[in-house]
Design an enzyme around this catalytic site. Structure first.
Site, PDB file in Angstrom:
ATOM      1  N   LYS A  10       4.973   4.401  -4.252  1.00  0.00           N
ATOM      2  CA  LYS A  10       4.357   3.513  -5.245  1.00  0.00           C
ATOM      3  C   LYS A  10       3.410   4.335  -6.112  1.00  0.00           C
ATOM      4  O   LYS A  10       2.929   5.405  -5.725  1.00  0.00           O
ATOM      5  CB  LYS A  10       3.591   2.363  -4.574  1.00  0.00           C
ATOM      6  CG  LYS A  10       2.390   2.783  -3.691  1.00  0.00           C
ATOM      7  CD  LYS A  10       1.117   3.025  -4.464  1.00  0.00           C
ATOM      8  CE  LYS A  10       0.024   3.631  -3.583  1.00  0.00           C
ATOM      9  NZ  LYS A  10      -1.100   4.218  -4.347  1.00  0.00           N
ATOM     10  N   ASP A 136      -2.212  -0.236   2.267  1.00  0.00           N
ATOM     11  CA  ASP A 136      -1.064  -0.321   1.356  1.00  0.00           C
ATOM     12  C   ASP A 136       0.202  -0.863   2.020  1.00  0.00           C
ATOM     13  O   ASP A 136       1.205  -1.077   1.341  1.00  0.00           O
ATOM     14  CB  ASP A 136      -0.731   1.068   0.776  1.00  0.00           C
ATOM     15  CG  ASP A 136      -1.767   1.538  -0.242  1.00  0.00           C
ATOM     16  OD1 ASP A 136      -2.472   0.678  -0.802  1.00  0.00           O
ATOM     17  OD2 ASP A 136      -1.866   2.755  -0.466  1.00  0.00           O
TER      18      ASP A 136
END
Length: 289
Positions: A10, A136
Protein backbone atom coordinates in the site's frame (compact mmCIF):
# COMPACT_ATOMS: atom_id res chain seq x y z
CA UNK A 1 -4.28 -29.11 0.99
CA UNK A 2 -2.62 -25.81 0.08
CA UNK A 3 -3.75 -22.44 -1.24
CA UNK A 4 -2.28 -19.10 -2.32
CA UNK A 5 -3.08 -15.53 -1.28
CA UNK A 6 -1.89 -12.26 -2.79
CA UNK A 7 -0.52 -9.65 -0.34
CA UNK A 8 -0.29 -6.27 -2.12
CA UNK A 9 1.71 -3.27 -0.92
CA UNK A 10 0.00 0.00 0.00
CA UNK A 11 0.92 3.64 -0.30
CA UNK A 12 -0.42 6.57 1.73
CA UNK A 13 -1.97 9.30 -0.38
CA UNK A 14 -2.49 11.27 2.83
CA UNK A 15 -1.18 10.58 6.33
CA UNK A 16 -2.07 12.85 9.23
CA UNK A 17 -1.32 12.42 12.93
CA UNK A 18 -3.77 14.27 15.18
CA UNK A 19 -2.50 13.65 18.72
CA UNK A 20 -0.93 11.09 21.05
CA UNK A 21 -3.53 8.99 22.82
CA UNK A 22 -3.54 7.97 26.52
CA UNK A 23 -2.81 4.36 25.44
CA UNK A 24 0.49 5.47 23.87
CA UNK A 25 -0.67 5.15 20.26
CA UNK A 26 -1.21 8.10 17.94
CA UNK A 27 -4.60 9.07 16.57
CA UNK A 28 -4.24 9.07 12.79
CA UNK A 29 -6.19 9.83 9.62
CA UNK A 30 -4.75 8.07 6.58
CA UNK A 31 -5.91 7.52 3.04
CA UNK A 32 -4.33 4.31 1.79
CA UNK A 33 -4.55 2.50 -1.52
CA UNK A 34 -3.07 -0.76 -2.79
CA UNK A 35 -0.56 -0.99 -5.65
CA UNK A 36 0.34 -3.84 -7.98
CA UNK A 37 3.45 -4.95 -6.10
CA UNK A 38 2.65 -7.99 -3.99
CA UNK A 39 4.08 -10.76 -1.88
CA UNK A 40 2.69 -14.25 -2.48
CA UNK A 41 1.61 -16.33 0.51
CA UNK A 42 1.31 -20.11 0.24
CA UNK A 43 -0.51 -21.86 3.08
CA UNK A 44 -0.20 -25.60 3.46
CA UNK A 45 -1.39 -28.02 6.11
CA UNK A 46 1.46 -29.98 7.74
CA UNK A 47 1.70 -32.73 10.32
CA UNK A 48 1.97 -31.70 13.93
CA UNK A 49 0.47 -28.65 15.61
CA UNK A 50 3.01 -25.93 14.91
CA UNK A 51 3.39 -22.86 12.67
CA UNK A 52 6.24 -22.91 10.16
CA UNK A 53 7.41 -19.76 8.35
CA UNK A 54 9.47 -20.22 5.18
CA UNK A 55 11.07 -17.47 3.09
CA UNK A 56 14.16 -17.02 0.94
CA UNK A 57 14.50 -13.43 2.19
CA UNK A 58 16.99 -13.30 5.07
CA UNK A 59 15.29 -10.22 6.53
CA UNK A 60 12.01 -12.10 7.10
CA UNK A 61 11.85 -13.54 10.65
CA UNK A 62 10.62 -17.13 10.96
CA UNK A 63 9.23 -16.89 14.51
CA UNK A 64 6.75 -14.90 16.62
CA UNK A 65 8.24 -11.60 15.36
CA UNK A 66 6.68 -12.31 11.97
CA UNK A 67 3.20 -10.80 11.62
CA UNK A 68 1.99 -13.71 9.48
CA UNK A 69 3.06 -16.05 12.31
CA UNK A 70 1.09 -13.88 14.76
CA UNK A 71 -1.98 -14.05 12.51
CA UNK A 72 -1.85 -17.85 12.42
CA UNK A 73 -1.21 -18.05 16.17
CA UNK A 74 -4.23 -15.89 17.03
CA UNK A 75 -6.56 -17.97 14.82
CA UNK A 76 -5.23 -21.25 16.25
CA UNK A 77 -5.69 -20.06 19.83
CA UNK A 78 -9.06 -18.39 19.37
CA UNK A 79 -10.73 -21.15 17.41
CA UNK A 80 -9.02 -24.19 18.94
CA UNK A 81 -7.30 -25.30 15.73
CA UNK A 82 -5.12 -28.34 16.43
CA UNK A 83 -3.45 -28.46 13.04
CA UNK A 84 -0.05 -27.47 11.76
CA UNK A 85 0.44 -24.95 8.97
CA UNK A 86 3.37 -24.00 6.77
CA UNK A 87 3.38 -20.35 5.59
CA UNK A 88 5.70 -19.68 2.65
CA UNK A 89 6.28 -15.98 2.00
CA UNK A 90 7.53 -15.08 -1.47
CA UNK A 91 8.81 -11.59 -0.77
CA UNK A 92 8.49 -8.99 -3.52
CA UNK A 93 7.68 -5.96 -1.35
CA UNK A 94 10.83 -4.42 0.19
CA UNK A 95 11.20 -5.03 3.94
CA UNK A 96 10.87 -2.10 6.41
CA UNK A 97 9.92 0.19 3.54
CA UNK A 98 6.73 1.99 4.61
CA UNK A 99 4.69 -0.16 2.19
CA UNK A 100 2.97 -2.41 4.81
CA UNK A 101 4.57 -5.60 3.47
CA UNK A 102 4.50 -7.38 6.83
CA UNK A 103 0.96 -6.20 7.56
CA UNK A 104 -0.23 -7.35 4.14
CA UNK A 105 1.38 -10.77 4.71
CA UNK A 106 -0.52 -11.04 8.00
CA UNK A 107 -3.78 -10.00 6.33
CA UNK A 108 -3.29 -12.53 3.53
CA UNK A 109 -2.60 -15.21 6.15
CA UNK A 110 -5.86 -14.35 7.95
CA UNK A 111 -7.86 -14.53 4.71
CA UNK A 112 -6.14 -17.73 3.60
CA UNK A 113 -6.45 -19.60 6.90
CA UNK A 114 -10.10 -18.57 7.11
CA UNK A 115 -10.54 -20.59 3.90
CA UNK A 116 -8.09 -23.39 4.71
CA UNK A 117 -9.57 -24.04 8.14
CA UNK A 118 -13.17 -23.27 7.02
CA UNK A 119 -13.70 -20.78 9.88
CA UNK A 120 -16.49 -18.90 8.09
CA UNK A 121 -15.37 -15.48 9.34
CA UNK A 122 -16.49 -12.33 7.50
CA UNK A 123 -13.99 -9.77 6.19
CA UNK A 124 -15.09 -7.42 8.98
CA UNK A 125 -14.35 -10.08 11.59
CA UNK A 126 -10.94 -10.76 10.05
CA UNK A 127 -10.21 -7.03 10.06
CA UNK A 128 -11.05 -6.85 13.77
CA UNK A 129 -8.59 -9.65 14.47
CA UNK A 130 -6.06 -7.89 12.24
CA UNK A 131 -6.26 -4.77 14.40
CA UNK A 132 -4.79 -6.81 17.28
CA UNK A 133 -1.70 -7.59 15.19
CA UNK A 134 -0.82 -4.18 13.75
CA UNK A 135 -2.22 -0.80 12.76
CA UNK A 136 -2.22 -1.43 8.98
CA UNK A 137 -3.47 -5.04 9.07
CA UNK A 138 -7.17 -4.12 9.13
CA UNK A 139 -6.84 -2.09 5.93
CA UNK A 140 -4.75 -4.83 4.31
CA UNK A 141 -7.45 -7.43 5.01
CA UNK A 142 -9.78 -5.50 2.69
CA UNK A 143 -7.29 -3.95 0.28
CA UNK A 144 -8.55 -1.34 -2.18
CA UNK A 145 -8.72 2.30 -1.07
CA UNK A 146 -9.86 3.54 2.32
CA UNK A 147 -9.77 6.22 4.97
CA UNK A 148 -8.29 4.75 8.15
CA UNK A 149 -8.84 6.43 11.53
CA UNK A 150 -8.06 5.66 15.16
CA UNK A 151 -4.84 3.62 15.23
CA UNK A 152 -5.62 2.72 11.63
CA UNK A 153 -8.29 0.13 12.43
CA UNK A 154 -11.42 2.23 11.74
CA UNK A 155 -11.91 1.74 8.02
CA UNK A 156 -14.15 3.71 5.64
CA UNK A 157 -14.00 2.36 2.09
CA UNK A 158 -13.45 4.74 -0.82
CA UNK A 159 -13.60 4.36 -4.60
CA UNK A 160 -10.39 3.66 -6.51
CA UNK A 161 -8.28 6.76 -7.28
CA UNK A 162 -7.75 7.83 -10.91
CA UNK A 163 -5.67 5.29 -12.84
CA UNK A 164 -1.96 6.10 -13.13
CA UNK A 165 1.52 4.68 -12.78
CA UNK A 166 3.27 4.60 -9.41
CA UNK A 167 7.06 4.70 -9.32
CA UNK A 168 8.43 3.32 -6.02
CA UNK A 169 12.05 3.89 -4.97
CA UNK A 170 13.56 2.61 -1.72
CA UNK A 171 17.05 3.61 -0.57
CA UNK A 172 19.24 0.97 1.08
CA UNK A 173 18.22 1.92 4.63
CA UNK A 174 15.55 0.78 7.05
CA UNK A 175 13.42 3.16 9.10
CA UNK A 176 11.91 2.41 12.51
CA UNK A 177 8.26 3.49 12.52
CA UNK A 178 8.28 3.68 16.33
CA UNK A 179 11.34 5.95 16.26
CA UNK A 180 9.76 8.32 13.73
CA UNK A 181 6.55 8.61 15.77
CA UNK A 182 8.58 9.17 18.93
CA UNK A 183 10.30 12.19 17.35
CA UNK A 184 7.10 13.66 15.94
CA UNK A 185 6.07 17.03 17.41
CA UNK A 186 2.34 17.22 16.82
CA UNK A 187 2.20 20.96 17.64
CA UNK A 188 4.59 21.87 14.81
CA UNK A 189 3.19 19.79 11.96
CA UNK A 190 1.81 20.93 8.64
CA UNK A 191 -1.30 18.80 8.24
CA UNK A 192 -2.43 17.40 4.90
CA UNK A 193 -5.95 18.14 3.63
CA UNK A 194 -7.54 14.73 4.16
CA UNK A 195 -11.11 15.83 3.28
CA UNK A 196 -9.71 17.44 0.11
CA UNK A 197 -8.05 14.17 -0.88
CA UNK A 198 -11.30 12.28 -0.29
CA UNK A 199 -13.11 14.76 -2.58
CA UNK A 200 -10.42 14.38 -5.27
CA UNK A 201 -10.82 10.59 -5.18
CA UNK A 202 -14.63 10.78 -5.21
CA UNK A 203 -14.49 13.11 -8.24
CA UNK A 204 -11.84 10.94 -9.94
CA UNK A 205 -9.72 14.10 -10.35
CA UNK A 206 -6.08 13.13 -11.00
CA UNK A 207 -4.78 16.71 -10.78
CA UNK A 208 -6.35 17.28 -7.36
CA UNK A 209 -5.07 13.90 -6.07
CA UNK A 210 -1.55 14.99 -7.08
CA UNK A 211 -2.02 18.40 -5.45
CA UNK A 212 -3.36 16.85 -2.25
CA UNK A 213 -0.60 14.34 -1.44
CA UNK A 214 0.69 14.87 2.11
CA UNK A 215 2.41 12.99 4.93
CA UNK A 216 3.26 14.55 8.30
CA UNK A 217 5.90 11.89 8.99
CA UNK A 218 8.00 13.21 6.11
CA UNK A 219 9.14 16.14 8.23
CA UNK A 220 10.87 13.80 10.67
CA UNK A 221 12.20 11.16 8.25
CA UNK A 222 13.64 13.66 5.75
CA UNK A 223 15.63 15.36 8.52
CA UNK A 224 17.05 12.06 9.77
CA UNK A 225 17.70 10.49 6.37
CA UNK A 226 18.90 12.93 3.67
CA UNK A 227 18.96 10.07 1.12
CA UNK A 228 15.14 10.02 1.25
CA UNK A 229 15.01 13.75 0.49
CA UNK A 230 17.48 13.15 -2.36
CA UNK A 231 15.22 10.52 -3.97
CA UNK A 232 12.25 12.89 -3.67
CA UNK A 233 14.22 15.63 -5.42
CA UNK A 234 15.44 13.28 -8.16
CA UNK A 235 11.94 11.95 -8.82
CA UNK A 236 10.60 15.50 -9.20
CA UNK A 237 13.53 16.42 -11.49
CA UNK A 238 12.85 13.41 -13.72
CA UNK A 239 9.25 14.60 -14.15
CA UNK A 240 6.88 12.81 -11.76
CA UNK A 241 3.50 14.57 -11.48
CA UNK A 242 3.62 14.43 -7.67
CA UNK A 243 5.97 12.84 -5.14
CA UNK A 244 5.54 11.70 -1.51
CA UNK A 245 7.12 9.39 1.06
CA UNK A 246 4.93 6.41 1.99
CA UNK A 247 4.24 5.67 5.66
CA UNK A 248 7.24 6.36 7.88
CA UNK A 249 9.53 5.74 4.89
CA UNK A 250 12.02 5.31 3.52
CA UNK A 251 10.21 4.44 0.25
CA UNK A 252 9.27 7.41 -1.93
CA UNK A 253 6.59 7.17 -4.59
CA UNK A 254 5.78 9.32 -7.59
CA UNK A 255 2.50 9.42 -9.49
CA UNK A 256 2.85 9.50 -13.28
CA UNK A 257 0.03 9.66 -15.82
CA UNK A 258 1.89 8.94 -19.07
CA UNK A 259 3.76 5.77 -20.04
CA UNK A 260 6.66 7.53 -21.76
CA UNK A 261 7.44 9.71 -18.74
CA UNK A 262 7.10 6.71 -16.41
CA UNK A 263 9.82 4.89 -18.37
CA UNK A 264 12.13 7.92 -18.25
CA UNK A 265 11.72 8.32 -14.47
CA UNK A 266 12.19 4.59 -13.88
CA UNK A 267 15.38 4.49 -15.94
CA UNK A 268 16.72 7.63 -14.30
CA UNK A 269 16.18 6.37 -10.76
CA UNK A 270 17.75 2.98 -11.56
CA UNK A 271 21.00 4.88 -12.04
CA UNK A 272 21.46 5.46 -8.30
CA UNK A 273 18.82 3.39 -6.48
CA UNK A 274 18.71 -0.44 -6.53
CA UNK A 275 15.09 -0.96 -5.53
CA UNK A 276 12.91 0.82 -8.09
CA UNK A 277 9.49 -0.41 -9.24
CA UNK A 278 6.99 0.86 -11.80
CA UNK A 279 3.53 -0.45 -10.89
CA UNK A 280 -0.12 0.38 -11.36
CA UNK A 281 -2.57 1.47 -8.69
CA UNK A 282 -4.90 -1.40 -7.80
CA UNK A 283 -7.34 0.71 -5.84
CA UNK A 284 -10.28 -1.74 -5.88
CA UNK A 285 -11.15 -4.24 -3.15
CA UNK A 286 -11.63 -7.08 -5.64
CA UNK A 287 -7.94 -7.16 -6.63
CA UNK A 288 -6.79 -9.58 -3.93
CA UNK A 289 -7.13 -12.77 -5.95
Amino acid sequence: MKLMEKAPAKINLALDVLFKRPDGYHEVEMIMTTVDLADRIELKEIKGNHIQILSHNRFVPDDHRNLAYQAAFILKERFGINKGVSITIEKNIPVAAGLAGGSSDAAATLRGLNRLWKLGLSMDELAEIGAEIGSDVSFCVYGGTALARGRGEKITHLPAPPKCWVILAKPTIGVSTADIYKRLQTSKMEHPDVPGMISAIMENNYHDVCEGLGNVLEQVTLQLYPEVANIKDQMKTFGADSVLMSGSGPTVFGLVEHDSRMQRIYNGLRGFCDQVYAVRLLGDRNNLE
